[in-house]
Design a protein around this motif. Structure first.
Motif, short mmCIF file in Angstrom:
data_model
loop_
_atom_site.label_atom_id
_atom_site.label_comp_id
_atom_site.label_asym_id
_atom_site.label_seq_id
_atom_site.Cartn_x
_atom_site.Cartn_y
_atom_site.Cartn_z
N LEU A 193 0.84 -1.20 0.00
CA LEU A 193 0.00 0.00 0.00
C LEU A 193 0.88 1.25 0.00
CD1 LEU A 193 -2.58 -1.17 2.69
CD2 LEU A 193 -2.78 -1.38 0.20
N ARG A 194 1.23 1.72 -1.19
CA ARG A 194 2.07 2.92 -1.32
C ARG A 194 1.18 4.16 -1.19
NH1 ARG A 194 6.23 1.08 -6.23
NH2 ARG A 194 7.45 -0.38 -4.93
N THR A 195 1.05 4.63 0.03
CA THR A 195 0.09 5.67 0.37
C THR A 195 0.69 7.06 0.18
OG1 THR A 195 -1.07 4.24 1.92
CG2 THR A 195 -1.31 6.61 2.25
N GLY A 196 -0.12 7.95 -0.40
CA GLY A 196 0.26 9.35 -0.54
C GLY A 196 -0.16 10.14 0.70
N LEU A 197 -0.55 11.38 0.50
CA LEU A 197 -0.96 12.27 1.60
C LEU A 197 -2.45 12.10 1.84
CD1 LEU A 197 -0.24 14.66 3.52
CD2 LEU A 197 -0.80 16.19 1.60
N PRO A 198 -2.85 11.37 2.90
CA PRO A 198 -4.28 11.14 3.13
C PRO A 198 -4.92 12.36 3.80
CG PRO A 198 -2.98 9.96 4.77
CD PRO A 198 -2.01 10.65 3.87
N LEU A 199 -6.09 12.75 3.29
CA LEU A 199 -6.72 13.98 3.74
C LEU A 199 -8.03 13.72 4.48
CD1 LEU A 199 -6.28 16.22 0.55
CD2 LEU A 199 -4.74 15.99 2.51
N ASP A 200 -8.15 14.30 5.65
CA ASP A 200 -9.39 14.35 6.42
C ASP A 200 -9.10 15.21 7.64
OD1 ASP A 200 -11.99 13.97 7.20
OD2 ASP A 200 -11.93 11.79 7.07
N THR A 201 -10.14 15.65 8.30
CA THR A 201 -9.94 16.51 9.47
C THR A 201 -9.66 15.71 10.73
OG1 THR A 201 -12.33 16.54 9.85
CG2 THR A 201 -11.38 18.36 8.57
N GLY A 202 -9.84 14.39 10.68
CA GLY A 202 -9.71 13.58 11.88
C GLY A 202 -8.29 13.23 12.25
N GLY A 203 -7.30 13.65 11.45
CA GLY A 203 -5.92 13.33 11.75
C GLY A 203 -5.06 13.53 10.53
N GLY A 204 -3.85 12.98 10.58
CA GLY A 204 -2.93 13.16 9.47
C GLY A 204 -2.42 14.59 9.39
N ALA A 205 -1.99 14.98 8.20
CA ALA A 205 -1.34 16.27 8.02
C ALA A 205 -2.30 17.44 7.82
CB ALA A 205 -0.38 16.20 6.83
N LEU A 206 -3.51 17.17 7.35
CA LEU A 206 -4.39 18.26 6.94
C LEU A 206 -4.70 19.26 8.06
CD1 LEU A 206 -5.91 19.55 4.62
CD2 LEU A 206 -7.88 18.11 5.18
N PRO A 207 -5.04 18.83 9.28
CA PRO A 207 -5.30 19.83 10.33
C PRO A 207 -4.11 20.75 10.58
CG PRO A 207 -6.14 17.68 10.99
CD PRO A 207 -5.32 17.46 9.75
N LYS A 208 -2.89 20.22 10.50
CA LYS A 208 -1.70 21.05 10.70
C LYS A 208 -1.51 22.01 9.53
CE LYS A 208 0.47 17.13 13.05
NZ LYS A 208 1.55 16.12 12.99
N LEU A 209 -1.80 21.53 8.32
CA LEU A 209 -1.66 22.38 7.14
C LEU A 209 -2.69 23.50 7.15
CD1 LEU A 209 -1.14 19.62 4.43
CD2 LEU A 209 0.60 21.19 5.29
N ALA A 210 -3.88 23.21 7.67
CA ALA A 210 -4.97 24.19 7.66
C ALA A 210 -4.83 25.25 8.74
CB ALA A 210 -6.31 23.46 7.82
N LEU A 211 -4.11 24.93 9.81
CA LEU A 211 -4.07 25.84 10.96
C LEU A 211 -3.58 27.24 10.60
CD1 LEU A 211 -4.56 26.11 13.98
CD2 LEU A 211 -2.22 25.31 14.37
N PRO A 212 -2.48 27.42 9.87
CA PRO A 212 -2.07 28.79 9.53
C PRO A 212 -3.12 29.55 8.74
CG PRO A 212 -0.31 27.22 9.07
CD PRO A 212 -1.54 26.42 9.35
N PHE A 213 -3.84 28.85 7.86
CA PHE A 213 -4.87 29.52 7.07
C PHE A 213 -5.99 30.06 7.94
CE2 PHE A 213 -2.68 26.95 3.96
CZ PHE A 213 -2.70 27.73 2.81
N ARG A 214 -6.32 29.34 9.00
CA ARG A 214 -7.39 29.79 9.90
C ARG A 214 -7.02 31.11 10.57
NH1 ARG A 214 -11.25 26.08 10.11
NH2 ARG A 214 -10.77 23.88 9.67
N PHE A 215 -5.70 31.38 10.67
CA PHE A 215 -5.23 32.63 11.27
C PHE A 215 -4.74 33.61 10.20
CE2 PHE A 215 -4.93 29.55 14.70
CZ PHE A 215 -5.49 30.26 15.76
#
Length: 309
Positions: free
Chosen positions: A171-193
């Motif tokens: 399973l060669r996984t890329g960047l999985p996206l969802d708000t429940g974990g992974g990288a997306l919440p960290k990536l979105a945080l600066p945008f919220r500010f």
């Protein structure tokens, strides 16, 4: 179906367990923590089918090894997170050892089973391809040579040791996206500010996948007997980091005006900054597409719209 998931309490594993349980499949979670309780997400979304079993990859026998006997599918997602800290020599050794140790233990337990599992789906990552710029990469592409690529190659080799007795899917996984974990919440945080923007040059490719499509593709791979060997779990529309941040800004109704300079990321994260953020791979899900898998979220805008609706 009886499925055994090692690493089933994490971001991806918990969603997969919940999906399988929602369809009344028996799911056994192998966990290094206390046994006896299902992942929080599984509890919230579906009745419990199966349970959890404590496991220690160093001990190749016991209740956890017995649980693999008669399983229809074993999914191994176990391993120390890549982004848990700077990649010191000790951390890199731990990243590799935890993955190899868990995989070898599972393969050994499978070989000792009376009724061996029909398929082993073993985690890997698109980092196996190394840094390749804008080159389109498929499952046929050669691996890279940096630390992450070398670690993935060794990880996959440990899993392929089971190929003599069962079907193996990598399973060669890329960047999985969802708000429940992974990288997306960290990536979105600066945008919220109102402080979000491209990372580094913004030209590096990020090959992503909606977590729901990741779960669906794993289940499809379990059910599709012709799928074996490497499988890219990425959406068919990889984007540059610049395009990714612009799409994220649209989804969050924020501007994308404040870039994160490469030198600052390297100062904070060291080697990990280049491997996971500043460099990338343009990975295509060739095998899934050619064999009829249909993505629910093939483009980034539709994926982020569903996530942030």
């Amino acid at each position: 179906m009886k499925a055994v998931i090692a690493g089933g309490t994490g971001f991806l594993g918990s969603g997969l367990a919940a999906s399988l349980r929602a369809d009344s499949h028996d799911v056994i979670i192998l966990t290094r923590g206390p046994a006896g309780s299902a992942p929080r997400e599984a509890k919230a979304s579906a009745p419990l089918h199966g349970g959890t079993v404590a496991w220690d990859p160093v001990a190749p026998t016991g209740e956890w090894a017995t649980a693999l006997d008669g399983a229809d599918a074993v999914i191994n997602l176990a391993g120390e997170p890549l982004d848990a800290g700077r990649w010191t020599d000790a951390r890199k050794a731990s990243i590799l050892e935890t993955r190899i140790e868990a995989t070898e233990a599972i393969v050994k337990a499978m070989s000792a089973a009376t009724r061996r599992p029909a398929v082993l789906l073993n985690a890997s990552a698109i980092g196996v391809y190394g840094t390749r710029g804008a080159e389109a990469l498929t499952e046929e592409s050669a691996p890279g040579s940096d630390f992450l690529a070398s670690a993935c190659v060794a990880w996959e080799a440990a899993a392929m040791a089971a190929a003599w007795m069962t079907r193996v899917v990598l399973l060669r996984t890329g960047l999985p996206l969802d708000t429940g974990g992974g990288a997306l919440p960290k990536l979105a945080l600066p945008f919220r500010f109102f402080a979000g923007g491209r990372v580094g040059s913004g030209d590096q490719y990020w090959s992503w996948i909606h977590r729901e499509d990741w779960t669906r593709m794993v289940r499809w791979a379990i059910d599709t007997a012709t799928i074996k060997g490497p499988l890219n779990l990425t959406a068919p529309g990889p984007v540059t980091n610049r395009e990714f941040t612009q799409a994220l800004a649209r989804a969050l109704h924020r501007p994308a005006l404040v870039p994160a300079p490469a030198f600052a990321l390297r100062l904070m994260l060291g080697e990990m900054a280049d491997a996971l953020i500043l460099n990338g791979q343009r990975v295509l899900p060739a095998r899934a597409t050619m064999n009829g898998f249909e993505f629910r979220y093939p483009d980034l805008d539709s994926a982020l719209h569903e996530i942030y609706r």
